[in-house]
Every structure is written in structure tokens, then in C-alpha cells.
Design a protein around this motif. Structure first.
Motif, PDB file in Angstrom:
ATOM      1  N   PHE A  27     -13.088   6.873  22.222  1.00  0.00           N
ATOM      2  CA  PHE A  27     -12.946   8.062  20.955  1.00  0.00           C
ATOM      3  C   PHE A  27     -11.888   8.905  21.164  1.00  0.00           C
ATOM      4  O   PHE A  27     -11.629   9.575  21.856  1.00  0.00           O
ATOM      5  N   THR A  28     -10.934   8.555  20.134  1.00  0.00           N
ATOM      6  CA  THR A  28      -9.730   9.587  19.867  1.00  0.00           C
ATOM      7  C   THR A  28      -9.736  10.438  18.588  1.00  0.00           C
ATOM      8  O   THR A  28      -9.284   9.884  17.622  1.00  0.00           O
ATOM      9  N   ASP A  29     -10.363  11.561  18.917  1.00  0.00           N
ATOM     10  CA  ASP A  29     -10.507  12.422  17.591  1.00  0.00           C
ATOM     11  C   ASP A  29     -10.938  11.450  16.462  1.00  0.00           C
ATOM     12  O   ASP A  29     -10.642  11.501  15.253  1.00  0.00           O
ATOM     13  N   ALA A  30     -12.258  11.047  16.872  1.00  0.00           N
ATOM     14  CA  ALA A  30     -13.058  10.113  15.866  1.00  0.00           C
ATOM     15  C   ALA A  30     -13.946  11.091  15.148  1.00  0.00           C
ATOM     16  O   ALA A  30     -14.132  12.348  15.851  1.00  0.00           O
ATOM     17  N   ARG A  31     -14.332  10.666  13.958  1.00  0.00           N
ATOM     18  CA  ARG A  31     -14.833  11.752  13.137  1.00  0.00           C
ATOM     19  C   ARG A  31     -16.337  11.270  12.449  1.00  0.00           C
ATOM     20  O   ARG A  31     -16.461  10.182  12.293  1.00  0.00           O
ATOM     21  N   THR A  67     -25.134  17.053  21.956  1.00  0.00           N
ATOM     22  CA  THR A  67     -25.672  16.765  20.647  1.00  0.00           C
ATOM     23  C   THR A  67     -25.744  15.296  20.538  1.00  0.00           C
ATOM     24  O   THR A  67     -24.774  14.565  20.949  1.00  0.00           O
ATOM     25  N   PHE A  68     -26.662  14.843  19.733  1.00  0.00           N
ATOM     26  CA  PHE A  68     -26.863  13.495  19.295  1.00  0.00           C
ATOM     27  C   PHE A  68     -26.308  13.135  17.911  1.00  0.00           C
ATOM     28  O   PHE A  68     -26.747  13.667  16.675  1.00  0.00           O
ATOM     29  N   LEU A  69     -25.122  12.413  18.027  1.00  0.00           N
ATOM     30  CA  LEU A  69     -24.317  12.093  16.618  1.00  0.00           C
ATOM     31  C   LEU A  69     -24.477  10.755  16.324  1.00  0.00           C
ATOM     32  O   LEU A  69     -24.361   9.844  16.992  1.00  0.00           O
ATOM     33  N   MET A  70     -24.401  10.325  14.915  1.00  0.00           N
ATOM     34  CA  MET A  70     -24.212   9.036  14.247  1.00  0.00           C
ATOM     35  C   MET A  70     -22.991   8.900  13.656  1.00  0.00           C
ATOM     36  O   MET A  70     -22.372   9.541  12.786  1.00  0.00           O
ATOM     37  N   MET A  71     -22.142   7.929  14.295  1.00  0.00           N
ATOM     38  CA  MET A  71     -20.865   7.767  14.057  1.00  0.00           C
ATOM     39  C   MET A  71     -20.727   6.498  13.413  1.00  0.00           C
ATOM     40  O   MET A  71     -21.026   5.358  13.632  1.00  0.00           O
ATOM     41  N   PRO A  72     -19.813   6.261  12.227  1.00  0.00           N
ATOM     42  CA  PRO A  72     -19.118   4.936  11.673  1.00  0.00           C
ATOM     43  C   PRO A  72     -18.449   4.650  12.834  1.00  0.00           C
ATOM     44  O   PRO A  72     -17.341   5.242  12.960  1.00  0.00           O
ATOM     45  N   ILE A  73     -18.283   3.261  13.019  1.00  0.00           N
ATOM     46  CA  ILE A  73     -17.375   2.596  13.905  1.00  0.00           C
ATOM     47  C   ILE A  73     -15.862   2.098  13.456  1.00  0.00           C
ATOM     48  O   ILE A  73     -14.956   2.246  14.010  1.00  0.00           O
ATOM     49  N   ASP A  74     -16.034   1.864  12.012  1.00  0.00           N
ATOM     50  CA  ASP A  74     -14.752   1.435  11.383  1.00  0.00           C
ATOM     51  C   ASP A  74     -14.155   2.521  11.086  1.00  0.00           C
ATOM     52  O   ASP A  74     -14.070   3.046   9.851  1.00  0.00           O
ATOM     53  N   GLN A  75     -13.111   3.232  12.157  1.00  0.00           N
ATOM     54  CA  GLN A  75     -12.248   4.281  11.733  1.00  0.00           C
ATOM     55  C   GLN A  75     -11.060   4.146  12.848  1.00  0.00           C
ATOM     56  O   GLN A  75     -11.418   3.698  13.860  1.00  0.00           O
ATOM     57  N   PRO A  76     -10.039   4.651  12.420  1.00  0.00           N
ATOM     58  CA  PRO A  76      -9.025   4.965  13.400  1.00  0.00           C
ATOM     59  C   PRO A  76      -9.259   5.450  14.895  1.00  0.00           C
ATOM     60  O   PRO A  76      -8.597   5.083  15.815  1.00  0.00           O
ATOM     61  N   ASP A 112     -21.807  -1.541  12.870  1.00  0.00           N
ATOM     62  CA  ASP A 112     -21.283  -0.728  11.978  1.00  0.00           C
ATOM     63  C   ASP A 112     -21.221   0.520  12.361  1.00  0.00           C
ATOM     64  O   ASP A 112     -20.566   1.513  12.013  1.00  0.00           O
ATOM     65  N   TRP A 113     -22.193   0.972  13.156  1.00  0.00           N
ATOM     66  CA  TRP A 113     -22.518   2.590  13.321  1.00  0.00           C
ATOM     67  C   TRP A 113     -22.889   2.586  14.922  1.00  0.00           C
ATOM     68  O   TRP A 113     -23.377   1.700  15.457  1.00  0.00           O
ATOM     69  N   ILE A 114     -22.711   3.734  15.496  1.00  0.00           N
ATOM     70  CA  ILE A 114     -22.864   4.030  17.056  1.00  0.00           C
ATOM     71  C   ILE A 114     -23.636   5.408  17.048  1.00  0.00           C
ATOM     72  O   ILE A 114     -23.082   6.409  16.315  1.00  0.00           O
ATOM     73  N   PHE A 115     -24.887   5.539  17.726  1.00  0.00           N
ATOM     74  CA  PHE A 115     -25.318   6.813  17.826  1.00  0.00           C
ATOM     75  C   PHE A 115     -24.535   7.350  19.296  1.00  0.00           C
ATOM     76  O   PHE A 115     -24.562   6.491  20.125  1.00  0.00           O
ATOM     77  N   VAL A 116     -24.036   8.544  19.438  1.00  0.00           N
ATOM     78  CA  VAL A 116     -23.257   9.103  20.599  1.00  0.00           C
ATOM     79  C   VAL A 116     -23.976  10.151  21.171  1.00  0.00           C
ATOM     80  O   VAL A 116     -23.896  11.146  20.296  1.00  0.00           O
ATOM     81  N   VAL A 117     -24.186  10.493  22.397  1.00  0.00           N
ATOM     82  CA  VAL A 117     -24.469  11.613  23.028  1.00  0.00           C
ATOM     83  C   VAL A 117     -23.141  12.333  23.692  1.00  0.00           C
ATOM     84  O   VAL A 117     -22.350  11.778  24.290  1.00  0.00           O
ATOM     85  N   THR A 118     -22.808  13.511  22.872  1.00  0.00           N
ATOM     86  CA  THR A 118     -21.720  14.358  23.260  1.00  0.00           C
ATOM     87  C   THR A 118     -21.953  15.639  23.845  1.00  0.00           C
ATOM     88  O   THR A 118     -23.040  16.100  23.539  1.00  0.00           O
ATOM     89  N   ARG A 119     -20.787  16.208  24.344  1.00  0.00           N
ATOM     90  CA  ARG A 119     -21.166  17.671  25.142  1.00  0.00           C
ATOM     91  C   ARG A 119     -20.385  18.420  24.103  1.00  0.00           C
ATOM     92  O   ARG A 119     -19.066  18.152  23.698  1.00  0.00           O
TER      93      ARG A 119
END
Length: 392
Positions: free
Chosen positions: A218-222, A188-197, A169-176
């Protein structure tokens, strides 16, 4: 260092063993002994919720967040009995053992209230977004980018080896998030919902026929602006704290699973006569000694653990067990002989020991390759000069 358990702790062991064995002989007997993480995912999600209903899901957590505030010894005991009972691996291992403890340690009160009840209740499944195709085990080389836009983080990039992302349901992502930054800075360490376009998941079939790993695009994932753990640019520190939890109590339960595998090898060796080969006996003895040394080492490591950092002993553990189990897989195939090279199943399904051999090839890669582990031991454990890293 304490290598034994008290009478009260052994009573706790009996309680845990009785409940787990009862579940595997009763309502959840259909999942007992499952080794593939992708097999019967819905039933295993139900199992997560059953664990939660009886407060066995995350026993080391505070009671206010669904745990039992269990001692270190009790957590070790439960992990051992979990594996001994033949219970399948947790589909929410990432949430319970990594995301949850990280949120407990570094999250805000609002983030704890938002994420922890679902993880503890078995209704929110997490996966991990660290590795990338061109970064491998080098977390400091990630290129996935994030930027703030209209009160949201917008993420573009790719992660790989995201275990069970397809059922999460969720993914934690390390992003620049700092343009032009290099190495551990600007992450930066982000928590992102997976069920999104903006998130696409593609499965990766493994050599053993399973497909627990995925590529995640990830393509403009939010995600909302307040979904970051820690501070903007402070993702490296959060990730290092998370990796300290990865080398926690579950290591003892992992060793009980190794015990089961070694016992299966010994049983086959006795049955097919390969135990009469002195070289095979010597290798089995070496495996036994190695397993016992890992147990004592892990107990010592956990007795001295400060979960805010990874100490020198913890840095050595991953390379130790991964190399040991890779050798165990090779021993399994040598004990089986030609019988281990053929399967009668048209769906490319293998028995326990051939599957052990195939899967163990990944052990020295995921969670940090042996090469990366050696760098960590040298640089962080022994304080040696950093290895040259190109333009980093």
C-alpha cells in the motif's frame, strides 16, 4: 448437544446434495475435484454466481441480503454436502464467510447495502489484509498505517499471505490509525478497493507449485472515510469478531474434505499393500479417531457459539485440526512410499496425496500459528498471565 439431524433436515440434505451433484455432473463438471485455488479462476467466479442465482451462496444470511436464513443445522448439512460432491473451494470464501458476516454484525445500513449484494451475488470477491512480514500471526503488532486526509483514508504499509488478492475486488485491512499506539489499541478496520494505483500485488509461489498467496503493498492507497467498519480505533474488536466467524459452520465442510483425503489414503494403502503394516494400520486408526472427535467437538462448539466472541472451545479448534492434518500429510507420504516422491509432470504438478502433504505444512501457520494459538488458549481461554511481548 445435538449430534443427529431431523427428518426435515435430512430432506434438506437430499435437496442440497441433488443440486450440487447435478451441477458437478452437468454445466460445471469441468471444475469438479479441483484442489488448487488458483486453477480456472474465471470458471470458479461463474460458479459463485451460479450458487447465488439459486440462493446457495450464503444460505445462513437473512433472505433480504440474498440468503435463506438457514438454521445452523442446515448450514452444517450444506457445507458437508458441498465437500462430499467434490465441489472446489470457494474463491469468495473470505467474502461469504468472513467479510459478509462481519458487515452484517457491525456494518451500518449503508455499508450493508453497498457490499452485501455483490458478495451474495458472487460478483464482488474479497481478500483479507491482516498478516504482515514483521507481525506474522500477531495481529496486535501490525504497522501498516492509515490517516484521514481530505475525506479519505490514506494507507501505507505491507500485508502478506493475502489469499487470492490477485483475483479479488476488495480487501479488508487492519491499519494503525493512532500515531504512537501499540498492541490492540489504535487499530482501525477498513474496506479498500484493490483496483487502484496505490495497491500493488505480488504473487508468492508455494512449495506445491501453486501461488494463491500474495504480498500486498500500500503506497498512499485510498478509500472513502465511511469505509471503516465500526469506529476509529475500534479495529481490534471488529477483527476479533471476524475471527469468531472464521471458526464457524465451514469447519464441518472442511472436515468432509478431510474425510475424502483420509479415504484416499486408505484406498492407496489397500492397493499397494502398506495396509498390511501394523504401524500404518495403527496410524490410520488414530487418524480416523481424531477425525471423529473433531466432528463431535465442532458440533458441540457450534451448538454453544455466540458469534460476537470466540469461546474457549473455539480457541482450541484451529490447533487441533491443523496438527491433525499435518500428521495426515505425513501419513499419506509414508503410505505412498517412494511413489510419492516423484512426479512425471514437467509442470511440477502433484497428485492428491503428495499435494496434501505439501499444502498441510502451511496449516499450522496460517490463520494463527500453533504457537500463537497456544498463547490464545492460555491467555483468553484459561485466563493465564500474558506472555511478555517486548515493547508492547
Amino acid at each position: 448437544m445435538k449430534l443427529g439431524f431431523s427428518q426435515a433436515e435430512e430432506a434438506f440434505r437430499a435437496e442440497a446434495a441433488d443440486w450440487l451433484q447435478g451441477q458437478m455432473a452437468g454445466e460445471f463438471r469441468d471444475i469438479k475435484g479441483i484442489t488448487k485455488l488458483t486453477e480456472k479462476p474465471e470458471r470458479r467466479k461463474e460458479w459463485e454466481q451460479q450458487l447465488a442465482a439459486h440462493k446457495w451462496s450464503c444460505i445462513g444470511w437473512p433472505e433480504e441480503w440474498g440468503g435463506r436464513n438457514a438454521t445452523l443445522a442446515e448450514q452444517v448439512i450444506f457445507a458437508e454436502e458441498y465437500a462430499r460432491a467434490g465441489v472446489p473451494g470457494r474463491v469468495n470464501h473470505i467474502g461469504v464467510e468472513l467479510a459478509g458476516p462481519t458487515i452484517l454484525a457491525f456494518g451500518t445500513p449503508e455499508q450493508k447495502a453497498r457490499f452485501l449484494p455483490g458478495i451474495a451475488g458472487g460478483t464482488t470477491i474479497f481478500c483479507q489484509g491482516f498478516s504482515e512480514p514483521n507481525a506474522g500471526s500477531d495481529l496486535a503488532a501490525v504497522r501498516t498505517k492509515g490517516r484521514l486526509e481530505g475525506g479519505e483514508w490514506v494507507v501505507n504499509g505491507q500485508k502478506i499471505w493475502t489469499s487470492l488478492a490477485h483475483i479479488s475486488d476488495w480487501i479488508f485491512v487492519v491499519t494503525r490509525t493512532e500515531e504512537g499506539s501499540k498492541g490492540p489499541k489504535g487499530l482501525t478496520f477498513l474496506m479498500m478497493p484493490i483496483d487502484q494505483p496505490g495497491i500493488e500485488i505480488r504473487g508468492i509461489e508455494q512449495i506445491n507449485g501453486d501461488a494463491e498467496f500474495n504480498e500486498t503493498f500500500f503506497t498512499d492507497a485510498r478509500c472513502p472515510a465511511d469505509s471503516l467498519i465500526g469506529s476509529v480505533g475500534g479495529g481490534w474488536q471488529i477483527a476479533m469478531g471476524l475471527l469468531a466467524f472464521e471458526r464457524g459452520v465451514s469447519t464441518l465442510g472442511q472436515q468432509m474434505a478431510f474425510r475424502n483425503e483420509l479415504d484416499a489414503i486408505i484406498e492407496v494403502a489397500r492397493a499397494n499393500g502398506s495396509a498390511n503394516d501394523p504401524l500404518i494400520r495403527q496410524r490410520i486408526a488414530k487418524a480416523e479417531i481424531g477425525l471423529r472427535l473433531m466432528r463431535y467437538g465442532a458440533l458441540r462448539m457450534l451448538s454453544n457459539t455466540d458469534h460476537s466472541r470466540i469461546d474457549g472451545a473455539a480457541l482450541t479448534y484451529k490447533i487441533q485440526w491443523a496438527t491433525w492434518r499435518r500428521n495426515l500429510g505425513e501419513l499419506a507420504m509414508d503410505v505412498l512410499g517412494q511413489a510419492g516422491e516423484v512426479t512425471g509432470n514437467p509442470e511440477y504438478e502433484w497428485d492428491t496425496l503428495p499435494n496434501l502433504f505439501l499444502y498441510s505444512r502451511a496449516d499450522t501457520i496460517y490463520g494463527g500459528t500453533n504457537q500463537i494459538q497456544r498463547n490464545l488458549i492460555a491467555e483468553r481461554g484459561l485466563g493465564m498471565p500474558r506472555e511478555p511481548r517486548g515493547d508492547l
